[in-house]
Design a protein around this motif. Structure first.
Motif, PDB file in Angstrom:
ATOM      1  N   GLU B  36      18.539  72.416  28.744  1.00  0.00           N
ATOM      2  CA  GLU B  36      18.751  73.844  28.991  1.00  0.00           C
ATOM      3  C   GLU B  36      17.718  74.356  29.993  1.00  0.00           C
ATOM      4  O   GLU B  36      18.021  75.214  30.829  1.00  0.00           O
ATOM      5  N   TYR B  39      18.997  73.506  33.307  1.00  0.00           N
ATOM      6  CA  TYR B  39      20.076  74.438  33.670  1.00  0.00           C
ATOM      7  C   TYR B  39      19.504  75.755  34.187  1.00  0.00           C
ATOM      8  O   TYR B  39      19.925  76.262  35.233  1.00  0.00           O
ATOM      9  N   ASN B  44      22.624  74.654  37.690  1.00  0.00           N
ATOM     10  CA  ASN B  44      23.709  73.688  37.795  1.00  0.00           C
ATOM     11  C   ASN B  44      24.575  73.751  36.529  1.00  0.00           C
ATOM     12  O   ASN B  44      24.095  73.495  35.424  1.00  0.00           O
ATOM     13  N   GLU B  45      25.858  74.088  36.724  1.00  0.00           N
ATOM     14  CA  GLU B  45      26.769  74.267  35.585  1.00  0.00           C
ATOM     15  C   GLU B  45      26.848  73.042  34.684  1.00  0.00           C
ATOM     16  O   GLU B  45      27.071  73.155  33.485  1.00  0.00           O
ATOM     17  N   TYR B  47      24.604  71.140  33.598  1.00  0.00           N
ATOM     18  CA  TYR B  47      23.608  71.141  32.518  1.00  0.00           C
ATOM     19  C   TYR B  47      23.923  72.187  31.456  1.00  0.00           C
ATOM     20  O   TYR B  47      23.579  72.028  30.289  1.00  0.00           O
ATOM     21  N   HIS B  48      24.594  73.247  31.888  1.00  0.00           N
ATOM     22  CA  HIS B  48      25.057  74.249  30.937  1.00  0.00           C
ATOM     23  C   HIS B  48      26.082  73.620  29.990  1.00  0.00           C
ATOM     24  O   HIS B  48      25.991  73.729  28.762  1.00  0.00           O
TER      25      HIS B  48
END
Lengths: 342, 448
Positions: B36, B39, B44-45, B47-48
């Motif tokens: 997190e 992210y 960067n999506e 990692y979300h």
């Protein structure tokens, strides 16, 4: 009652605070469970479960911490009651774990039988857990047979005497009322108006069992009114308790659900405070040999330990209260079903 | 079966079942913070999406840990009442700290982690993640404090009270930093990180084999393999440290680890072997002088052996020997696997070689087995004492119950544990099959 404001008394109160916290918080979870089967449609039942969805786990931590604090502050009480109430404790454990399993499992399959089975499990385990908690309280007040080493010398069936069962039923009724108000607070529309209609019935059920418990206590458990008899100003506690209960239908009538819920929390708190006041300074009464009772003095850890733990509690409790309330704040408002729901 | 043995078996398997979950919570907690954090830093999506997926798995594991953990807390009182009376005063402070600082922290912020994605700001959510991971690590501290005190009691004195003899606290910090605490908590943490890392590697390798969620799986594996290597290498160091403390403080246990019988003699270490407890002899592959060397840095120094203790003060030898040796072997294997993983990542075969991926799918079991056996060595190796040198296990049981009670609770526990385990596998499988969900329609290389 000779009241001395010493470390033992402080820890009597702190352990009390943890158990009261548990009763208020998990009380409505268990209450929702007792009412669960009265709702009929699948959506209603999912709303019921999800109304406690994000919080029931954290609420149970109050029991874990309460048990831990009991172990730490009054190891003799912890050892005597947990080994003495062995079978009841095992069933309470099974009840609590089964409830968790039912919540997790229920909505995972579409099948009607599947959901029906877990609905019944959820409700039954909630009722059994609430009943056992009440039965334990009843026994602690009535007294259990202890020998001079504070070891329990009775049997499991001996714990299921009428007085303990009455207190058990009263506990179920209390949580039912508390849970119904919580559901009204957390839901809207059809389910809300349906449960709102039940509140009066749950209050009546609770008042009747409370009255019977009170009568039985006054008649058969004289030690449980001695403290207030000796200190009449303490009568304010049962008085406030009655006012808090009486306030609930009024707030519900005016659609002030949050205030009704606060009233209900207050009545749980005051009821247990009453229990604590009457028990003080005993923790477990020994019956018939009163001399073998466990008190906050003969059951306690050393003064040094009580002192260290007090420092820890003073550091920790404000944090706990701060984030518990902020978490409830984050999850305020009506429950909605979405993909992260149960 | 006698009451003592039955109670020990019950405690062993309930705590063993419980210990499947806490190491995973601790290990995954660290992993979540890293993901997190990445992210929030990179936006960067991917990692979300990763965080959201692993949070769900974390929630499941945490719930199982709580459900099985309640049993632990009840059990001290129900089955080990005499022990509870004896240690209550010393454990009190540790337990209070655990409850107030760790349990509430974890379970409270977990609600935000699981259900709060759309209710709080990303930074607040990250804060909650840090708090949960911190809480998981913190709770291990107090449990290990209590257990280490049982291994190497310190900071207490023995007091005669109206209720019998008990240990009372003299110095809080001496109890906390008892001689074996630091090495054992480090050993526990590394074991937990290994459990978390190989769990992530396993699930990710599975996705790669199924050619699903490729980017997700690769990114997860990269973080996990670094944690795996770090924790596996450090596990060797903390393990050595821990054995050193055992040599100093619990010589009978160390002797049992290696099946070393002569009272005072230079000792070797076995790669594997079998202990004949009757004839006090070990058959196996021995490296002469190694134990002496590990303990004293000198192959000729004598090491205290089991014959220095009367028979009633010795732990079961072969059981401890085997669990200790399998644990050590798995530890070595995990280092090798981590190194292979890192090399594989650098050369690119890690994400494509099917054999290697299958090995990583099953590698999840290794840290679990090693963690269980490690505790087994520590706890069985402490026998016949429940609190080393102070209280014998046979004197620690509840007085007011008997064998019948233990059988009853055993039946109930078996029933709920089977139920819980089915639940765990079922839900875990469901979440893994469901896989990560793309959170926002941003362009991403992988098909998920």
């Amino acid at each position: 009652m000779s009241f001395t404001f010493d470390l033992n008394t402080i820890w009597f109160m702190l352990v009390g605070v943890l158990f009261i916290g548990y009763a208020i918080l998990d009380g409505f979870d268990l209450g929702v469970g007792t009412l669960h089967l009265f709702t009929k449609s699948d959506t209603e039942r999912r709303l019921m479960i999800n109304s406690i969805g994000p919080v029931w786990d954290g609420n149970e931590v109050w029991l874990v911490t309460g048990g831990g604090a009991l172990f730490a502050a009054f190891p003799e009480v912890y050892a005597t009651s947990f080994s003495g109430f062995y079978v009841a404790m095992m069933f309470l454990l099974v009840g609590l774990i089964f409830r968790a399993v039912a919540i997790e499992f229920r909505s995972k399959q579409e099948s009607k039988t599947w959901r029906q089975f877990w609905d019944i499990s959820f409700s039954a385990s909630s009722i059994i857990s609430a009943l056992l908690i009440g039965v334990a309280l009843g026994n602690i007040a009535w007294g259990i047979p202890l020998d001079s080493n504070h070891e329990f010398i009775g049997t499991f069936w001996g714990l299921l005497h009428p007085y303990a069962l009455i207190v058990g039923v009263t506990t179920v009724a209390l949580f039912m009322m508390h849970g119904a108000i919580y559901v009204v607070l957390k839901t809207e529309g059809e389910l809300q108006s349906k449960v709102r209609g039940w509140i009066n019935n749950t209050i009546i059920f609770f008042i009747i069992s409370y009255a019977i418990t009170t009568m039985a206590t006054l008649l058969y458990v004289p030690q449980m009114s001695a403290n207030i008899q000796a200190n009449p100003w303490l009568f304010v506690v049962p008085l406030l308790n009655m006012l808090a209960i009486a306030n609930i239908p009024r707030e519900i009538h005016h659609r002030r659900e949050f205030r009704a819920f606060l009233s209900s929390c207050a009545s749980v708190l005051l009821l247990l405070a009453l229990f604590g006041i009457e028990m003080y300074p005993n923790l477990i009464l020994s019956n018939p040999v009163i001399a073998n009772s466990l008190t906050i003095y003969n059951a306690a850890s050393s003064q040094k330990t009580l002192w260290i733990m007090l420092v820890i509690a003073i550091l920790g409790m404000p944090l706990v209260l701060a984030y518990t309330s902020s978490i409830y704040w984050v999850f305020r408002g009506k429950v909605k079903l979405d993909e992260s729901s149960y | 079966m006698d009451y003592e043995l039955l109670s020990r078996i019950q405690f062993g398997y309930t705590v063993g079942f419980h210990y499947i979950f806490p190491p995973l919570s601790i290990g995954l907690g660290l992993f979540l913070v890293i993901m997190e954090g990445t992210y929030l830093k990179t936006k960067n999506e991917l990692y979300h999406q990763m965080t959201r997926f692993w949070v769900k798995i974390f929630g499941l594991i945490f719930a199982l840990g709580v459900a099985s953990g309640i049993v632990m807390e009840f059990q001290f009182g129900t089955n080990w009442a005499t022990y509870s009376r004896f240690v209550g005063d010393v454990f009190g402070s540790a337990l209070a700290a655990e409850g107030i600082f760790a349990f509430f922290l974890e379970s409270g912020f977990l609600a935000i982690l699981l259900f709060g994605w759309d209710k709080v700001k990303p930074r607040t959510h990250f804060f909650a993640t840090i708090m949960v991971a911190f809480g998981a690590h913190f709770s291990a501290i107090w449990i290990v404090v209590a257990n280490s005190w049982q291994q190497t009691p310190a900071g207490h004195h023995i007091v005669e009270t109206a209720n019998g003899v008990r240990a009372e606290i003299v110095d809080f910090w001496q109890v906390v930093f008892n001689p074996s605490f630091l090495d054992r908590i480090s050993h526990v943490y590394m074991g937990a990180w290994q459990a978390g890392a190989f769990f992530v590697l396993s699930v990710s390798a599975f996705y790669l084999l199924r050619k699903k969620h490729i980017d997700f799986a690769k990114a997860s594996m990269k973080i996990a393999i670094v944690i795996a290597l770090f924790s596996s290498v450090f596990q060797l160091i903390t393990g050595h440290w821990s054995a050193d403390t055992v040599a100093e403080t619990q010589p009978a246990k160390l002797a049992a680890f290696e099946g070393h019988y002569p009272a005072e003699a230079p000792a070797g270490a076995y790669l594997f072997g079998w202990v004949d407890e009757e004839n006090e002899d070990v058959t196996g592959l021995e490296i002469p002088g190694l134990l002496s060397f590990l303990v004293h840095w000198d192959t000729d120094e004598p090491v205290t052996g089991l014959q220095a203790f009367s028979k009633e003060d010795r732990p079961p030898v072969n059981l401890v020997f085997q669990s200790y040796h399998i644990m050590v072997s798995i530890g070595m294997l995990l280092i090798a696997l981590s190194v292979i993983g890192i090399i594989g990542w650098r050369t690119g075969i890690l994400f494509t070689n099917r054999k290697l991926l299958w090995i990583f799918v099953f590698s999840v079991l290794l840290p679990q087995i090693a963690n269980q056996l490690g505790w087994f060595s520590a706890e069985v190796g402490r026998q016949p004492w429940i609190v080393y040198g102070l209280l014998r296990t046979k004197d620690a049981l509840s007085v007011s119950i008997g064998e019948g009670h233990v059988w009853l609770s055993m039946a109930l526990f078996t029933f709920i544990y089977i139920l819980l385990f089915i639940l765990f596998i079922y839900l875990l499988n469901e979440k893994i099959q469901h896989g990560p969900v793309e959170t926002k329609a941003k362009k991403e290389g992988g098909r998920s």
